[in-house]
Design an enzyme around this catalytic site. Structure first.
Site, short mmCIF file in Angstrom:
data_model
loop_
_atom_site.label_atom_id
_atom_site.label_comp_id
_atom_site.label_asym_id
_atom_site.label_seq_id
_atom_site.Cartn_x
_atom_site.Cartn_y
_atom_site.Cartn_z
N CYS A 64 0.83 -1.20 0.00
CA CYS A 64 0.00 0.00 0.00
C CYS A 64 0.87 1.26 0.00
O CYS A 64 1.53 1.54 -0.98
CB CYS A 64 -0.98 -0.05 1.18
SG CYS A 64 -2.35 1.07 0.95
N HIS A 119 -3.73 -5.22 0.59
CA HIS A 119 -3.15 -5.66 1.87
C HIS A 119 -3.13 -7.19 1.96
O HIS A 119 -4.12 -7.80 2.37
CB HIS A 119 -3.97 -5.08 3.04
CG HIS A 119 -3.75 -3.62 3.22
ND1 HIS A 119 -2.77 -3.11 4.04
CD2 HIS A 119 -4.36 -2.56 2.66
CE1 HIS A 119 -2.79 -1.79 3.98
NE2 HIS A 119 -3.75 -1.42 3.16
N GLU A 158 -1.78 -8.97 4.14
CA GLU A 158 -1.73 -9.43 5.53
C GLU A 158 -3.11 -9.66 6.14
O GLU A 158 -3.23 -10.32 7.15
CB GLU A 158 -0.92 -8.43 6.39
CG GLU A 158 -1.54 -7.06 6.62
CD GLU A 158 -1.33 -6.07 5.48
OE1 GLU A 158 -1.02 -6.51 4.36
OE2 GLU A 158 -1.49 -4.86 5.69
#
Ligand code: XMP
Length: 506
Positions: free
Chosen positions: A78, A166, A168
């Site tokens: 990001c 993202h 994660e």
């Protein structure tokens, strides 16, 4: 040991990146964006986190990347991707509309190592107000969505990869695979970081560092201090003395039950019941921060008095874990609520500090606790605030109020266990409200306490959602509490998320 460095630009999900890397059996450190360690031979790769900032703004974090890019494989996530693009001649602009939520990768470059094994159309999670509108010369796009052309890019020559989504978060369905492709495939992690390797290494280090010294440790009943104690016990045995203080604000029967667990674990533990002192000092106090301060101060006094009875103690051990130590970037400059951990003891005790869990995330502490044979009911316990029920009784605290709350809380928590809901939620508890409300029981008017129940789901307590408990359970628990706890005639359920509410009421 090999490690990945995660440079933190202030995103809410930075710690999550760290946890994902550790899940790949790879050690990682989270450092402020401008403190990359010079010449650390163990570094095998670098991840640049997201950020609430705009990379082109005057106050944006734009560290010098020259010692990183070209030297190590780098993955920008990001803001991290935007920073890479901006720094090397690309363009980042405010997106027409904020790109937030699910998106699918309609185009994926089949030759990109980062996307090895990805399905076409793979779902990812976007959350950004700015967007990359041009990438630097020599870079090429490796994935796009319908609305984001540069969802991912790479410059294989410089070993730079960037993703605007993202990986994660769980909503990026193959995010774990992407991180695995980076950490294992690209950076070449040998997967050296496991529970067994941690235990073996730490026990060896503790033996060497502590020798024959005596160590004191404050147990709280929580998972961190319990695991720290068992690990130390394995290393130095009876040279460890544990002190478990009852401030009178624990859950029903918690002091005796947990003390018994500790004895069964073979720990050299001393239980100290100081509840009368705490109740006396808290009498009439209603202000939450003041309650916390009194409890913290009294705890230190009691602990200090006990610890000083141990002749020649040289070390104070604590269950501090990694998230407690990660320096958080102060982007907004505001403190919401001060967390006085009653385990936070002062330097004036003249003891050296020993923190065997200081590199671990909570889930790693649990995994290690299991490996050390600590029973599941201690390992899987919900977090519980240091000041205990004091911050769940609105207004002043009396032993009578604590007793009422303990009963209601015990029905709620035991009920969650019986209904197999306990492990699905992050944390739960009951709160005793300040005012009485009118009810009717039999033919009699009652004017009694109202209790609020709170159960939340969360990954790190930074944000939390109220848990959607089944109606049948709510019905059952409300009846049980009102019928069985004398002094309670009303039960409410807290349906506030954090933010804007917090998990605890005080
Ligand atoms: P809040 O209420 O800030 O809580 O959303 C986040 C997490 O921290 C716990 N908590 C505390 N823990 N001392 C502690 O050791 C404290 O003073 C304290 N206050 C809140 C809370 O239970 C939740 O897990």
């Amino acid at each position: 040991m090999q490690k990945i460095i995660i440079l933190d630009f202030g995103s809410q999900t930075t710690q999550l990146i760290g946890r994902r890397v550790r899940e790949l059996d790879t050690f990682c450190e989270i450092l402020p964006y401008n403190s990359f360690p010079a010449d650390d031979p163990d570094v095998i790769g670098v991840i640049l986190s997201g950020s609430p900032l705009s990379v082109y703004a005057d106050d944006a974090f734009r560290p010098d990347l020259s010692g990183i890019v070209g030297k190590y494989p780098v993955l920008g996530i990001c803001y991290g991707a935007q920073l890479l693009s901006y720094t090397y001649g690309g363009k980042v602009e405010q997106a027409g509309t904020r790109e937030y939520g699910h998106a699918s990768l309609g185009y994926i470059d089949p030759g990109c190592q980062l996307f090895k094994g990805f399905d076409k159309g793979s779902q990812v999670w976007m959350s950004h107000g700015d967007s990359i509108t041009a990438i630097p010369a020599g870079y090429h796009v490796t994935a796009s969505t319908d609305s984001v052309q540069y969802a991912a890019f790479e410059c294989a020559e410089k070993r730079v990869w960037g993703v605007q989504f993202h990986p994660e978060v769980v909503h990026s369905l193959q995010g774990k695979l992407l991180l695995e492709n980076f950490v294992i495939g690209i950076c070449g992690s040998r997967r050296e970081w496991t529970s067994d390797s941690f235990i073996e290494k730490t026990v060896g280090e503790l033996k060497a560092e502590l020798g024959n010294d005596k160590v004191v440790l404050g147990l709280s009943g929580g998972v961190d201090s319990s695991v720290a104690a068992v690990l130390l016990n394995k290393a130095i045995g009876k040279n460890l003395t544990c002190i478990f203080v009852n401030h009178g604000l624990l859950r029903k029967n918690e002091f005796t039950d947990v003390l018994n667990d500790y004895v069964c674990l073979g720990l050299n533990v001393k239980g100290v019941d100081a509840s009368e002192m705490f109740f006396a000092d808290l009498k009439g106090v209603t202000e939450p921060e003041q309650k916390r301060k009194i409890i913290g101060r009294d705890f230190i006094e009691v602990f200090d008095a006990e610890a000083s009875k141990i002749t020649d103690a040289k070390w104070l051990a604590q269950g501090t874990i990694y998230p407690d130590r990660i320096e958080s970037l102060n982007i907004t400059g505001k403190t919401i609520k001060s967390h006085h951990n009653v385990g936070g003891l002062p330097a004036k005790m003249g003891l050296k500090l020993c923190e065997p869990l200081k590199w671990l995330f909570k889930d790693e502490v649990r995994a290690i606790g299991r490996r050390l044979g600590i029973p599941e009911h201690l390992i899987g316990r919900h977090p519980f605030p240091g000041p205990g029920l004091a911050v769940r009784i609105i207004g002043d605290i009396t032993p009578q109020k604590v007793a009422v709350l303990q009963e209601a809380d015990a029905i709620f928590i035991n009920g969650l266990r019986e209904w197999k809901l306990y492990d699905k939620i992050w944390q739960a508890g009951a709160i005793l409200l300040a005012d009485h409300t009118v009810g009717v029981m039999g033919d009699e008017r009652t004017f009694d306490n109202a209790v609020a129940l709170r159960a939340v789901t969360s990954v790190d307590a930074m944000t939390a959602d109220w848990a959607e408990l089944p109606y049948e359970f709510m019905h059952w628990v409300s009846n049980e509490i009102i019928n069985k706890v004398k002094g309670v005639n009303r039960v409410c359920y807290d349906i506030s998320s954090k933010p804007p509410a917090t998990i605890e009421w005080e």
